[in-house]
Design an enzyme around this catalytic site. Structure first.
Site, mmCIF file in Angstrom:
data_model
loop_
_atom_site.group_PDB
_atom_site.id
_atom_site.type_symbol
_atom_site.label_atom_id
_atom_site.label_comp_id
_atom_site.label_asym_id
_atom_site.label_seq_id
_atom_site.Cartn_x
_atom_site.Cartn_y
_atom_site.Cartn_z
ATOM 1 N N HIS A 185 0.869 -1.178 0.000
ATOM 2 C CA HIS A 185 0.000 0.000 0.000
ATOM 3 C C HIS A 185 0.908 1.231 0.000
ATOM 4 O O HIS A 185 1.664 1.442 0.948
ATOM 5 C CB HIS A 185 -0.878 -0.038 1.262
ATOM 6 C CG HIS A 185 -1.773 1.142 1.443
ATOM 7 N ND1 HIS A 185 -3.147 1.050 1.343
ATOM 8 C CD2 HIS A 185 -1.517 2.441 1.748
ATOM 9 C CE1 HIS A 185 -3.688 2.231 1.585
ATOM 10 N NE2 HIS A 185 -2.705 3.089 1.840
ATOM 11 N N HIS A 237 1.588 5.510 -0.713
ATOM 12 C CA HIS A 237 1.100 6.874 -0.858
ATOM 13 C C HIS A 237 2.024 7.623 -1.810
ATOM 14 O O HIS A 237 3.208 7.316 -1.916
ATOM 15 C CB HIS A 237 1.060 7.578 0.499
ATOM 16 C CG HIS A 237 -0.091 7.150 1.356
ATOM 17 N ND1 HIS A 237 -0.820 8.019 2.129
ATOM 18 C CD2 HIS A 237 -0.662 5.936 1.561
ATOM 19 C CE1 HIS A 237 -1.773 7.379 2.772
ATOM 20 N NE2 HIS A 237 -1.688 6.104 2.452
ATOM 21 N N CYS A 247 -3.777 9.733 5.994
ATOM 22 C CA CYS A 247 -4.003 9.249 7.358
ATOM 23 C C CYS A 247 -4.192 10.439 8.289
ATOM 24 O O CYS A 247 -3.290 11.282 8.396
ATOM 25 C CB CYS A 247 -2.822 8.394 7.822
ATOM 26 S SG CYS A 247 -2.954 7.844 9.541
#
Length: 310
Positions: A208, A210, A241
């Protein structure tokens, strides 16, 4: 020389959860409209929501209401994020027994995110796995701040490997590593994945990323080269987040599809429909998104021929 790439990669769409958790709350109806657009793309795995405290993450306050509508898309495999046993119980009760349990590899982020230490979070894996397994589901442990923490700095790779091993021993079905603040680079990605593979053997490891510093797609490509076939991405590049300063958007689903498909890696996702879904996401949140592809379009889109001067 062209690197060896897998024939296909599975992309999990996380826009409804990770994409919206840092936005002002939008209505359940708006989320369902976005889900309609995502379903048309051909994506198969969707992270639907998060069963977390609505006080901490107001955008996820409608988790049960959203889950109650999941039956409308039987072709989709839904999952939900949880931060502890209570969330796991809520997810199972709502009919979403496949969960991602997020724990941090760094003490600073762990305290900011869930107000408990890393070791305590790891120990909870056993209880959460038992809850979801009893409910017929699966438990994926996502290790946040796997490369760097905004409070503690660089995360030692051996700490991530240690946590992953403990999580599997305690009942996790698979592991994913998350670049929560978007600081990873391809060399560091491959280095950590190589260590995890050596320690975990055949255990499935997802990733995952960003795109905070513009390297998200490069990291995803490096992960795929390294053998990862499960990736997260968010429509339009939405995301961030709320408990990690500077953690801006995820890699955009449509940009990841564009990159992989053009390299001969199948995703099962229609690029044109994914770009259309990004337009819906933009309307839902009410502001422009970070995805360049959603603005520029596919490279196969042609402009009208110039007529020249007369």
């Amino acid at each position: 020389m062209i690197p060896t790439l897998p024939p296909a990669v599975s992309i999990r769409e996380v826009g409804l959860r990770d994409g919206l958790q840092n936005e002002r709350p939008v209505s359940t109806e708006a989320k369902l409209r976005l889900l309609d657009a995502l379903a048309v793309t051909g994506v198969r795995r969707v992270e639907l929501t998060a069963f977390v405290s609505p006080r901490a993450v107001p955008a996820m306050a409608d988790a049960e209401a959203l889950a109650a509508q999941a039956h409308r898309w039987p072709q989709l495999e839904f999952s939900a994020l949880v931060a502890g046993p209570g969330g796991a119980r809520r997810a199972v009760a709502a009919g979403i027994p496949d969960v991602e349990y997020v724990l941090s590899a760094a003490e600073g982020h762990s305290q900011a995110n869930v107000r408990r230490g890393v070791d305590d979070s790891v120990r909870l894996t056993e209880q959460i796995a038992e809850i979801v397994h009893d409910g017929g589901g699966t438990c994926e442990v996502i290790i946040a701040t796997a490369w760097d923490c905004p409070f503690d700095g660089p995360t030692p790779p051996e700490r991530v490997v240690e946590i992953a091993g403990h999580a599997i021993a305690l009942g996790a079905d698979r592991i994913s590593v998350a670049d929560t603040v978007g600081t990873a680079t391809p060399v560091r990605v491959v280095g950590l994945l190589d260590r995890l593979r050596a320690h975990l053997g055949d255990c499935s490891v997802g990733a995952h990323f960003h795109n905070t510093r513009g390297a998200g797609l490069a990291c995803a490509y490096a992960a795929v080269q390294s053998g990862v076939v499960d990736l997260d991405a968010s429509v339009g590049g939405l995301g961030g987040c709320p408990f990690a300063p500077g953690a801006s958007g995820n890699i955009a689903t449509e940009e990841l599809v564009y990159l992989l498909e053009d390299c001969g890696v199948g995703t099962g996702i229609d690029l044109s429909a994914a770009i259309d879904a990004a337009a819906v996401a933009r309307d839902v949140v009410g502001h422009e998104l970070t995805s360049g592809l959603s603005r520029a379009g596919d490279r196969l889109r042609t402009a009208p021929a110039a007529t020249g001067r007369r």
